[in-house]
Design an enzyme around this catalytic site. Structure first.
Site, PDB file in Angstrom:
ATOM      1  NE  ARG A   1      -2.446   1.092   3.588  1.00 42.38           N
ATOM      2  CZ  ARG A   1      -3.119   0.902   4.713  1.00 42.38           C
ATOM      3  NH1 ARG A   1      -4.402   0.569   4.670  1.00 42.38           N
ATOM      4  NH2 ARG A   1      -2.548   1.021   5.882  1.00 42.38           N
TER       5      ARG A   1
ATOM      6  CE  LYS B   1      -2.058   4.641   6.953  1.00 37.37           C
ATOM      7  NZ  LYS B   1      -3.006   5.486   7.683  1.00 37.37           N
TER       8      LYS B   1
ATOM      9  CD  GLU C   1     -11.594   5.874   5.574  1.00 34.51           C
ATOM     10  OE1 GLU C   1     -11.216   4.720   5.806  1.00 34.51           O
ATOM     11  OE2 GLU C   1     -10.923   6.688   4.952  1.00 34.51           O
TER      12      GLU C   1
HETATM   13  N1  PMP Z   1      -8.855   4.784   7.168  1.00 36.03           N
HETATM   14  C1  PMP Z   1      -7.940   5.730   7.385  1.00 36.03           C
HETATM   15  C2  PMP Z   1      -8.211   7.123   6.936  1.00 36.03           C
HETATM   16  C3  PMP Z   1      -6.746   5.404   8.044  1.00 36.03           C
HETATM   17  O1  PMP Z   1      -5.826   6.339   8.259  1.00 36.03           O
HETATM   18  C4  PMP Z   1      -6.539   4.070   8.466  1.00 36.03           C
HETATM   19  C5  PMP Z   1      -5.264   3.683   9.160  1.00 36.03           C
HETATM   20  N2  PMP Z   1      -5.163   4.306  10.417  1.00 36.03           N
HETATM   21  C6  PMP Z   1      -7.545   3.121   8.247  1.00 36.03           C
HETATM   22  C7  PMP Z   1      -8.672   3.520   7.566  1.00 36.03           C
HETATM   23  C8  PMP Z   1      -7.379   1.706   8.680  1.00 36.03           C
HETATM   24  O2  PMP Z   1      -6.427   1.046   7.883  1.00 36.03           O
HETATM   25  P1  PMP Z   1      -5.509  -0.109   8.423  1.00 36.03           P
HETATM   26  O3  PMP Z   1      -6.402  -1.210   8.872  1.00 36.03           O
HETATM   27  O4  PMP Z   1      -4.677  -0.503   7.260  1.00 36.03           O
HETATM   28  O5  PMP Z   1      -4.710   0.438   9.545  1.00 36.03           O
END
Ligand code: PMP
Length: 289
Positions: free
Chosen positions: A50, A149, A182
């Site tokens: 990612r 990200k 989200e």
């Molecule tokens: N959405 C956002 C905006 C995030 O920054 C993150 C990670 N903190 C997630 C979802 C969750 O992703 P992951 O399970 O890969 O940590």
């Protein structure tokens, strides 16, 4: 604590980057939050994949390959004696001029901080948490695509401020069509009539590593999983709801905009998936040598 910066470990107080780094000046960079459990780094390959995708999307060249980054991450854990912890891997655009032009930046910087994290109090995992929906929207896919990200989290910070101002610790963000995207830093799931639902990435969700693990675990447990657009109505009428994220792990939500979700704390499916998740963290990961 020792912090890795582009090939060298520095004492915490000495770990510094330039004020001319575009990571600081413009939020120009990408990052990952990664966890180590029981001496192993969980889903490290997925996080690195990612990271490279995020970097490519913003035309950022990471000056190391995946294997070298993998070694650096596990080494940062080893050097700091971390067996259970949280790793922040950051790649900034590097030192440039005071103008925006990223092509004038000399070399991107790779930073690795291996530490620990506790996002929410322990009781909240038992009792569940309250959230609100907020007015700050997830970015449009043709602005900074929310699948990236990036270091530019101001949008999420504004949403978090709204949540805290409303007296809760977390919020749910919608996209420009009013669909659920989200939380400010976590993915969202609802359970309705035995079906587990989460917004597809095109609704504004990051493709969370924990989200993917949870969808796999649910399917293995015989639960139907759907990536489908959700509206606030679907949140309000959910039987169960939870968030997923590397730092937050799996945390039940028991109230949204003052509508109670479920009966008494996180529901049985939420608990079951959280247990399965923790069991998985005991059995897999990249060894910290
Ligand atoms: N959405 C956002 C905006 C995030 O920054 C993150 C990670 N903190 C997630 C979802 C969750 O992703 P992951 O399970 O890969 O940590």
């Amino acid at each position: 604590m020792k912090v890795y910066i582009s090939g060298t470990f520095y004492e915490q107080d000495e770990a510094k980057i330039s004020v001319f780094d575009h990571g600081l000046l413009y939020g120009d960079g990408v990052f990952e939050g990664i966890r180590a459990y029981h001496g192993r780094v969980f889903r490290l390959r997925d996080h690195l994949d990612r990271l490279f995708d995020s970097a490519k999307a913003i035309a950022l060249d990471i000056p190391m390959d995946g294997d070298a980054l993998m070694r650096a991450v596990t080494e940062a854990c080893k050097v700091n004696g971390i067996r259970d912890g949280y790793i922040r891997l950051v790649v900034t655009r590097g030192v440039g001029t005071l103008g925006l032009n990223p092509y004038l930046c000399k070399k991107s910087e790779v930073i690795i901080i291996a530490d620990s994290i506790q996002l929410y109090p322990k009781e909240m995992y038992e009792q569940g948490m309250k959230v609100v929906t907020v007015g700050t929207l997830r970015n449009h896919a043709e602005a900074v695509n929310p699948r990236i990200k990036s270091l530019n989290y101001l949008n999420n910070v504004l949403a978090k401020i709204e949540a805290i101002n409303a007296g809760v610790m977390e919020c749910i963000m919608l996209n420009g069509q009013g669909q659920v995207a989200e939380a400010s830093g976590d993915n969202i799931f609802v359970l309705k009539h035995g079906v587990l639902k989460t917004p597809p990435v095109w609704c504004g969700a990051l493709e969370g590593i924990t989200r993917n693990v949870v969808m796999d675990l649910a399917r293995e447990a015989g639960i139907e999983v759907r990536e489908t657009p959700l509206q606030r109505y679907d949140l309000y009428t959910a039987d169960e709801m939870f968030m997923t994220g590397t730092a937050a792990e799996i945390i039940g939500i028991t109230e949204v905009d003052r509508r109670t979700i479920g009966a008494d704390g996180p529901g049985p499916v939420t608990r079951k998936l959280a247990n399965a998740f923790h069991a998985l963290t005991r059995t897999e990961g990249e060894p910290i040598l």
